[in-house]
Write an enzyme that holds these catalytic residues in place. Structure first.
Site, PDB file in Angstrom:
ATOM      1  N   LYS A  66       0.843  -1.204   0.000  1.00  0.00           N
ATOM      2  CA  LYS A  66       0.000   0.000   0.000  1.00  0.00           C
ATOM      3  C   LYS A  66       0.873   1.247   0.000  1.00  0.00           C
ATOM      4  O   LYS A  66       1.931   1.277   0.662  1.00  0.00           O
ATOM      5  CB  LYS A  66      -0.906  -0.035   1.241  1.00  0.00           C
ATOM      6  N   SER A 141      -9.746   1.688   2.946  1.00  0.00           N
ATOM      7  CA  SER A 141      -8.907   2.479   2.070  1.00  0.00           C
ATOM      8  C   SER A 141      -7.850   1.671   1.298  1.00  0.00           C
ATOM      9  O   SER A 141      -7.291   2.185   0.332  1.00  0.00           O
ATOM     10  CB  SER A 141      -8.199   3.559   2.888  1.00  0.00           C
ATOM     11  N   SER A 165      -9.855  -0.655   7.000  1.00  0.00           N
ATOM     12  CA  SER A 165      -9.318  -0.497   5.646  1.00  0.00           C
ATOM     13  C   SER A 165      -8.725  -1.726   4.982  1.00  0.00           C
ATOM     14  O   SER A 165      -8.519  -1.732   3.775  1.00  0.00           O
ATOM     15  CB  SER A 165      -8.261   0.600   5.639  1.00  0.00           C
TER      16      SER A 165
HETATM   17  N1  GLN Z   1     -13.140   4.131   6.717  1.00  0.00           N
HETATM   18  C1  GLN Z   1     -12.408   4.448   7.891  1.00  0.00           C
HETATM   19  C2  GLN Z   1     -11.949   5.885   7.815  1.00  0.00           C
HETATM   20  O1  GLN Z   1     -12.153   6.495   6.834  1.00  0.00           O
HETATM   21  C3  GLN Z   1     -11.244   3.530   8.060  1.00  0.00           C
HETATM   22  C4  GLN Z   1     -10.066   3.853   7.253  1.00  0.00           C
HETATM   23  C5  GLN Z   1      -8.874   3.009   7.571  1.00  0.00           C
HETATM   24  O2  GLN Z   1      -8.994   1.943   8.180  1.00  0.00           O
HETATM   25  N2  GLN Z   1      -7.704   3.514   7.219  1.00  0.00           N
HETATM   26  O3  GLN Z   1     -11.373   6.397   8.711  1.00  0.00           O
END
Ligand code: GLN
Length: 464
Positions: A66, A141, A165
């Site tokens: 990532k 994400s 994410s």
């Molecule tokens: N959807 C969650 C957020 O926007 C989790 C994102 C993540 O785990 N990086 O914060």
């Protein structure tokens, strides 16, 4: 050579037997990525693996990482214009461990900007498209890390999980996504969004591959004082005791619910002990506690992007306000919104009303979770309450995306290991089931997932 449907472990076995070599394997995934990336947008940076021979557990296989995980000499953008040309001078500990074990880097994957999002649509470089249906979101994400695995553009990948994410995109693409216990994998070199919630995780087609990679990157790291050693030895075969919280399942769409309950009947038939309880009393506070803490931490973590320490240089006109407006303009709209929310939450007048209250809630949530789950091997609930949505829908209605995190934020608040695996099918999509254990029970959660995979036989083996 066609490696569609191969597990990482079977690839490694074939290399050992001498029937294939690492160069051919890397070539397969690289060519597939070249062919599909215009459509899927899984990679921000794709690298042609060299063919020097490397030994070690990973035998020279190239993996996807990532783009918020630092890679020495390779651009690491966080899918942001702010870091568009940033090249880290060092590797994240997880990356150096993979390299030490004979791993290579195939590319850096697309994501929601600074890991803020649930769908993979918040990238400055365009959304990732779901390999199961290109008009739909991948989940975020870690959208590129999931799409790359699901589309055979990588054998396995690393992502990060602050509030779901790794698990959300795994669920939306029908693969396995594992979020280790907080601290089980070093965060050194992971570009911070919300430090107290996040951890590096793994996405793969098969749980056994994910477990294998987890063991390679886990462990205490002197460079991250919050890291710790979790038990990596496996217990003998056991009969899992699973807890289901009905009110969590009820939060899901009917079709998701149906597939989820069907998976419960199957594991129940195969000897799992399944117990149900009605509800988790703090459910309504999960999202508010999570987003309050996440935005507060994000606002301080992202203050370093000021054009001096990090971020593109901008000309100073001698006026601080003009300068800072320009220097911060490289952030996208979601990131700006969260910095503003976080700054407000931490401001002198509101710190106690919002931030301190969220910390207290996190403590209560942890206590209730531990009380309920102790005595069981894992909690089992759906990963996402909904199926993937059409690209663009969450941009119009961001609250919809926040709400879709309701089942994934709990283990980040409690520091627990959590894994999503495909447990049902609806049209071209999959339904993800989520196993959540007590902190430190990482291997136990992985083991139960392996057993479930064996029973349910719902697999996106990536054959297309
Ligand atoms: N959807 C969650 C957020 O926007 C989790 C994102 C993540 O785990 N990086 O914060």
């Amino acid at each position: 050579m066609n490696l569609e449907g191969y597990s990482l472990l079977s690839i490694l076995k074939e290399i050992e037997r001498g029937s294939i070599n690492a160069e051919d394997v890397n070539d397969f995934y690289y060519k597939k990525s070249l062919q599909l990336n215009d459509k899927i947008n899984a990679y921000i940076t794709l690298l042609k693996p060299d063919d020097k021979k490397i030994n070690g557990n990973l035998k020279g296989i190239a993996l996807a990482i990532k783009d918020n995980i630092s890679t020495k000499g390779i651009k690491t953008t966080c899918a942001s214009k702010m870091l568009e040309s940033y090249v880290p001078p060092y590797d994240a500990t997880a990356v150096s461990k993979l390299k030490e074990q004979g791993g290579r880097i195939l590319g850096k994957t697309n994501m929601d900007e600074f890991a803020m999002g649930s769908s993979g649509e918040n990238s400055a470089f365009g959304p990732t498209r779901n390999p199961l249906n290109n008009d739909y979101v991948t989940g975020g994400s870690s959208s590129g890390s999931a799409a790359a695995v699901a589309a055979n553009m990588a054998p396995i990948s690393l992502g990060s999980d602050t509030g779901g994410s790794v698990r959300a995109p795994a669920s939306f693409t029908g693969i396995v996504g594992f979020k280790p216990s907080y601290g089980a994998v070093s965060r050194y070199g992971l570009i911070a969004y919300a430090n107290s919630l996040e951890v590096i995780g793994i996405l793969g087609k098969y749980t056994k591959d994910v477990k294998f990679l987890f063991k390679l990157i886990a462990g205490k790291d002197p460079l991250d004082s919050t890291s710790l050693n979790v038990e990596l030895n496996e217990k003998e075969q056991f009969k899992p005791k699973i807890l289901v919280i009905k009110s969590f399942v009820e939060l899901s769409k009917d079709e998701v619910k149906k597939e989820f309950y069907r998976s419960i009947s199957k594991i129940d038939e195969e000897g799992f002990e399944v117990k149900f309880i009605d509800s988790f009393s703090l459910t309504e506070y999960l999202l508010s506690a999570y987003y309050t803490i996440a935005c507060a931490e994000a606002s301080t973590n992202l203050s370093r992007y000021d054009g001096i320490r990090y971020g593109p240089k901008v000309e100073s006109t001698g006026n601080w306000r003009d300068y800072i407006t320009k220097a911060r303009s490289f952030f996208g709209p979601e990131v700006k919104a969260r910095i503003m929310m976080g700054t407000f939450i931490l401001s002198a007048g509101y710190y106690e009303t919002y931030y301190l209250r969220a910390l207290q809630l996190r403590k209560l949530i942890r206590q209730e979770f531990e009380k309920i789950v102790r005595g069981y091997d894992a909690l089992y609930i759906p990963t996402m309450p909904v199926l993937p949505w059409r690209i663009g829908e969450a941009i119009e209605d961001p609250k919809m995306a926040y709400a879709s995190d309701v089942l994934t934020v709990l283990p980040n608040l409690t520091g627990s290991p959590a894994l999503s695996l495909p447990v049902g099918r609806i049209r071209e999509f999959f339904v993800g089931g989520q196993l959540i254990g007590l902190r430190g029970d990482d291997i136990k959660v992985l083991k139960i997932a392996e057993m479930m995979e064996e029973i349910l036989k719902v697999k996106n083996d990536g054959r297309n």
